[in-house]
Design a protein around this motif. Structure first.
Motif, short mmCIF file in Angstrom:
data_model
loop_
_atom_site.label_atom_id
_atom_site.label_comp_id
_atom_site.label_asym_id
_atom_site.label_seq_id
_atom_site.Cartn_x
_atom_site.Cartn_y
_atom_site.Cartn_z
N GLN A 43 1.13 4.06 -3.00
CA GLN A 43 0.88 5.47 -2.68
C GLN A 43 2.01 6.37 -3.16
N GLU A 44 3.25 5.92 -2.99
CA GLU A 44 4.39 6.72 -3.44
C GLU A 44 4.47 6.79 -4.97
N THR A 54 0.83 -1.21 0.00
CA THR A 54 0.00 0.00 0.00
C THR A 54 0.86 1.25 0.00
N THR A 55 1.91 1.26 0.81
CA THR A 55 2.81 2.42 0.85
C THR A 55 3.53 2.61 -0.48
N GLN A 83 -3.67 2.50 14.17
CA GLN A 83 -4.47 3.71 14.19
C GLN A 83 -5.91 3.42 14.61
N GLY A 123 1.32 8.86 -6.14
CA GLY A 123 1.17 10.21 -5.58
C GLY A 123 -0.23 10.48 -5.08
N ALA A 124 -0.95 9.43 -4.66
CA ALA A 124 -2.32 9.57 -4.17
C ALA A 124 -2.48 8.73 -2.91
N SER A 125 -3.19 9.29 -1.94
CA SER A 125 -3.44 8.57 -0.70
C SER A 125 -4.47 7.46 -0.93
N PRO A 126 -4.33 6.33 -0.22
CA PRO A 126 -5.32 5.25 -0.39
C PRO A 126 -6.68 5.66 0.15
N LEU A 127 -7.71 5.32 -0.59
CA LEU A 127 -9.08 5.64 -0.22
C LEU A 127 -9.81 4.33 0.07
N HIS A 128 -10.21 4.15 1.34
CA HIS A 128 -10.95 2.95 1.72
C HIS A 128 -12.39 3.09 1.25
#
Length: 464
Positions: free
Chosen positions: A143-144, A139-140, A288, A147-152
């Protein structure tokens, strides 16, 4: 590894038999250690020529993080910018063997939608064994690269999204696997997961959105058997039992100035409208976990667990416990007054007064559930309830917590269980039969007078 074995074969005329055994022994140990830390990874895309046929790995090969990046880089640089990651809690290559269609019999397959997607996809790649560490950082890595954050997301959220082919998007869709909970059979769970995959792909196809999809798991669902070495040679011992390597997750700990509340369960499953979700991996060991709303004092404690995008909304579970002094026992006892489920502005309460014990102890029960077949320790205040919950090997402590470990557990099972009562009654019945038989034997009396042929005949009227 194959090169090492070939080198050993070429030098066979110059090596002693003992060397062969030691060399093969080391290779088998490496294979046995590696098989416990691998999960499958299935990739497919709506674009062509992202993976060449030569990249298919040979049998027994384990893909590490560097090799995985070489497979993913072309797809992320040249392929679609919309990436779907179907992340299952547990999955092994043996699941495809056990529950997939054999000899082309698609009717028996639980992966019909996945197989159809792979057949129709212009590009696809199957990696049967990927190193666990490589998957944990997937996942990391995505994301890198994007350039987009993961969306659950889930199905309801995905219907509202408007994906753009030019803008990168990383969509994370979690799929459950509850083989250890006993609530659903593995085949039923995998079939449900396959239906979710099919519905997601149908939505993307209807909107004509290009995508690259990946299916993998957090950890393997099956553990390979250990290789047993028999003294004097190599081989597997007869009647060897399969090793069990259960992963023990840490408990949930609420702290203010010190640890105040501890909560743990081997399995934590919740159902809404008969749809079950396994929250075990999202609760225990999660970095988290949202504990907002939890509080503690010497008389009342509340543990609040909040989950985003559970059943399409935000759901909060509150375990409320009270601590009171009882003069009869001259000690403090705690009781879980109720369990609350907050969602969409509504509150559902469960009576949990059977969860009680001395305050210096923790509480443990094999099953804490709202289901009648599991004892119904959790009783909903309104009937019928749309919510159900099952906690297997449940343990909680909210008072007199010392460090991060539970105190001695007060178990919900009584000392005289049904099995003990059956054994006692059976033993008493057998003892009664033995005593009655012994009494009858001891009551037997023999004659003390005998007939003499020279004298008068003896007449016996009654023998007592």
């Amino acid at each position: 590894m194959a090169a090492t074995v070939a080198a050993c074969l070429r030098q066979g005329t110059r090596r002693a038999p003992a060397f062969w055994q030691m060399r093969l022994l080391s290779l088998l140990l490496v294979v046995a250690a590696a098989t416990e830390q691998q999960v499958p990874l299935v990739l497919w895309s709506s674009d062509r020529d992202l993976w060449a046929p030569a990249t298919d790995t040979h049998e027994g090969h384990i893909t590490n993080d560097l090799q995985l990046s070489t497979y993913l880089d072309p797809a992320l640089e040249l392929g679609p910018r919309n990436v779907l990651l179907f992340l299952q809690d547990k999955l092994s290559i043996e699941d495809f063997t056990a529950y997939g269609g054999v000899f082309g019999n698609k009717q028996d397959s639980t992966f019909s939608n996945l197989e159809n997607a792979l057949d129709l996809a212009p590009s696809s790649l199957v990696l049967p064994a990927v190193d666990w560490y490589a998957v944990s950082t997937l996942t990391t890595y995505l994301q890198e690269k994007l350039g987009a954050s993961p969306l659950h997301v889930d199905l309801a959220t995905l219907r509202e999204l408007k994906l753009n082919a030019s803008l990168p998007a990383l969509l994370l869709i979690r799929l459950p696997y509850t083989a250890s909970s006993g609530l659903m059979a593995p085949r039923e769970v995998l079939t449900g997961n396959d239906e979710i995959i099919g519905q997601v792909l149908s939505m993307l196809k209807s909107e004509d959105v290009p995508y690259t999809a990946a299916l993998t798991a957090v950890r393997p669902s099956r553990v390979a058997r250990d290789v047993a070495m028999v003294a004097g040679g190599l081989g597997r011992q007869l009647l060897q039992k399969q090793s069990v390597s259960a992963e023990i997750l840490p408990p949930v700990s609420y702290n203010d100035t010190a640890p105040r509340i501890l909560f743990w369960a081997q399995n934590f499953s919740v159902a809404y409208r008969e749809r079950w979700e396994d929250l075990t991996s999202m609760t225990f060991g999660a970095q988290q976990l949202n504990l907002t709303g939890s509080f503690w004092n010497e008389s009342v404690a509340s543990l609040s667990l909040t989950y985003e995008q559970l059943f399409g909304t935000t759901v909060t579970f509150k375990f409320i416990l009270a601590n009171s002094f009882y003069p009869v026992s001259a000690r403090y006892w705690f009781t879980m007054e109720r369990l609350e489920i907050h969602s969409n502005g509504s509150v559902v309460q469960f009576n949990a007064s059977q969860i009680t014990g001395p305050s210096i102890y923790s509480f443990h029960c094999q099953y804490v559930s709202s289901l009648s077949k599991e004892g119904s320790i959790l009783v909903p205040t309104t009937q019928p309830s749309l919510w159900h919950m099952t906690l297997q090997h449940f343990q909680i402590q909210a008072f007199n917590v010392a460090g991060e470990q539970f105190s001695y557990a007060s178990d919900c099972a009584s000392f005289f269980s049904p099995g003990i009562w059956m054994g006692l009654l059976t033993s008493l019945f057998m003892l009664f039969i033995f005593t009655y038989g012994l009494h009858m034997i001891l009551s037997l009396k023999t004659m003390d007078r005998f007939d003499d042929h020279k004298g008068p005949t003896i007449t016996l009227t009654q023998i007592v």
